[in-house]
Write an enzyme that holds these catalytic residues in place. Structure first.
Site, PDB file in Angstrom:
ATOM      1  CB  CYS A  91      -1.159   0.102   1.270  1.00 15.45           C
ATOM      2  SG  CYS A  91      -1.851   1.851   1.461  1.00 15.45           S
ATOM      3  CG  HIS A 133      -5.683  -2.462  -1.336  1.00 12.67           C
ATOM      4  ND1 HIS A 133      -4.552  -3.499  -0.565  1.00 12.67           N
ATOM      5  CD2 HIS A 133      -5.205  -0.791  -1.466  1.00 12.67           C
ATOM      6  CE1 HIS A 133      -4.021  -2.012  -0.396  1.00 12.67           C
ATOM      7  NE2 HIS A 133      -4.032  -0.797  -0.513  1.00 12.67           N
ATOM      8  CD  GLU A 134      -6.458   1.110  -4.417  1.00  9.60           C
ATOM      9  OE1 GLU A 134      -6.346   2.542  -3.182  1.00  9.60           O
ATOM     10  OE2 GLU A 134      -5.141   0.420  -4.422  1.00  9.60           O
ATOM     11  CG  HIS A 137      -7.327   2.659   0.578  1.00  8.80           C
ATOM     12  ND1 HIS A 137      -6.372   2.840   1.559  1.00  8.80           N
ATOM     13  CD2 HIS A 137      -6.213   1.733  -0.414  1.00  8.80           C
ATOM     14  CE1 HIS A 137      -5.697   2.517   1.324  1.00  8.80           C
ATOM     15  NE2 HIS A 137      -5.331   1.776   0.434  1.00  8.80           N
TER      16      HIS A 137
HETATM   17  O1  K1U Z   1      -3.472   1.591  -2.937  1.00  9.76           O
HETATM   18  C1  K1U Z   1      -2.087   1.837  -2.867  1.00  9.76           C
HETATM   19  O2  K1U Z   1      -1.775   1.900  -2.461  1.00  9.76           O
HETATM   20  C2  K1U Z   1      -2.290   1.008  -4.070  1.00  9.76           C
HETATM   21  C3  K1U Z   1      -1.287  -0.198  -3.645  1.00  9.76           C
HETATM   22  C4  K1U Z   1      -2.550  -1.559  -4.679  1.00  9.76           C
HETATM   23  C5  K1U Z   1      -2.228  -2.797  -4.373  1.00  9.76           C
HETATM   24  C6  K1U Z   1      -1.129  -3.587  -4.298  1.00  9.76           C
HETATM   25  C7  K1U Z   1      -0.707  -4.778  -3.843  1.00  9.76           C
HETATM   26  C8  K1U Z   1      -1.878  -5.656  -3.822  1.00  9.76           C
HETATM   27  C9  K1U Z   1      -3.421  -5.030  -3.581  1.00  9.76           C
HETATM   28  C10 K1U Z   1      -3.689  -3.384  -3.602  1.00  9.76           C
HETATM   29  C11 K1U Z   1      -0.051  -0.565  -4.375  1.00  9.76           C
HETATM   30  O3  K1U Z   1       0.388  -0.452  -5.539  1.00  9.76           O
HETATM   31  S1  K1U Z   1       1.438  -0.926  -3.616  1.00  9.76           S
HETATM   32  C12 K1U Z   1       2.932  -1.010  -4.812  1.00  9.76           C
HETATM   33  C13 K1U Z   1       2.630  -2.717  -5.511  1.00  9.76           C
HETATM   34  O4  K1U Z   1       2.110  -2.624  -5.518  1.00  9.76           O
HETATM   35  C14 K1U Z   1       2.729  -2.262  -6.753  1.00  9.76           C
HETATM   36  C15 K1U Z   1       3.900  -1.536  -7.510  1.00  9.76           C
HETATM   37  C16 K1U Z   1       4.263  -1.066  -9.078  1.00  9.76           C
HETATM   38  C17 K1U Z   1       4.618  -2.422  -9.390  1.00  9.76           C
HETATM   39  C18 K1U Z   1       3.629  -3.193  -9.460  1.00  9.76           C
HETATM   40  C19 K1U Z   1       2.569  -3.518  -7.999  1.00  9.76           C
HETATM   41 ZN    ZN Z   2      -3.966   0.997  -0.282  1.00 11.60          ZN
END
Ligand code: K1U
Ligand code: ZN
Length: 167
Positions: A91, A133-134, A137
């Site tokens: 996250c 996940h979003e 939030h």
């Molecule tokens: O909600 C957020 O903060 C975004 C989050 C979304 C997420 C990722 C993984 C599983 C569930 C939800 C992210 O993007 S964290 C960063 C990340 O996972 C990532 C970044 C770059 C390339 C691939 C993945």
């Molecule tokens: Zn998140």
């Protein structure tokens, strides 16, 4: 377009429940554009408006490697879900922390697009995880709340240490 600052856990503003969007107008489209730019720059695969301190029911996701498959969902609602799957989540509001969460494997989500038009889309795998996940939030929930109280305590201590190092 603009890069928006992302709230960091355990900021209490991350706990606010987002309000439905009543009018999909130019301001919402600008928010979506800024959220997308912020997500790609982070880099991340999703972002909820709550994370940039805008408490409206708007999320963006793009799980493609080429950053060309942006999905913006306004007032998203899961209308069908099936199966369960474990996925290691991260996250942007909880930097450097990754842990496994169990969620629905497949979902059908209904939402408005950036033109205010209703649509439904089916998702599975990482896209389904990311949408759920979003959407958490928007309810004021961060993924670490699915972990044990001990893990949550350790995460808070680790983030406090990280934030002290930055200041
Ligand atoms: O909600 C957020 O903060 C975004 C989050 C979304 C997420 C990722 C993984 C599983 C569930 C939800 C992210 O993007 S964290 C960063 C990340 O996972 C990532 C970044 C770059 C390339 C691939 C993945
Ligand atoms: Zn998140």
């Amino acid at each position: 377009m603009a890069l928006l600052p992302i709230l960091q856990y355990p900021d209490p503003r991350l706990q606010r429940v987002a309000k439905p969007v009543l009018d999909v107008n130019a301001e919402i489209r600008k928010l979506i554009a800024n959220m997308a730019q912020t997500m790609y720059a982070a880099p991340g695969v999703g972002l909820a408006a709550s994370q940039v301190d805008v408490h409206k029911r708007v999320i963006v996701v793009d799980v493609s490697e080429t950053h060309d498959n942006l999905l913006a969902l306004i007032n998203p609602v899961i209308v069908e879900q099936s199966g369960t799957a474990d996925y290691e989540e991260g996250c942007l509001s909880v930097p450097g922390i990754f842990d496994t969460v169990t969620r629905s494997e497949r979902i059908i989500v209904r939402a408005l697009n950036a033109e205010g038009k209703p649509f439904e889309t089916a998702a599975e795998g990482m896209l389904a995880v990311c949408i759920q996940h979003e959407m958490d939030h928007l309810e004021g929930r961060v993924f670490v709340e699915y972990l044990s109280p001990l893990k949550q305590q350790r995460i808070r201590a680790k983030l406090k240490k990280q934030q002290r190092r930055i200041m």
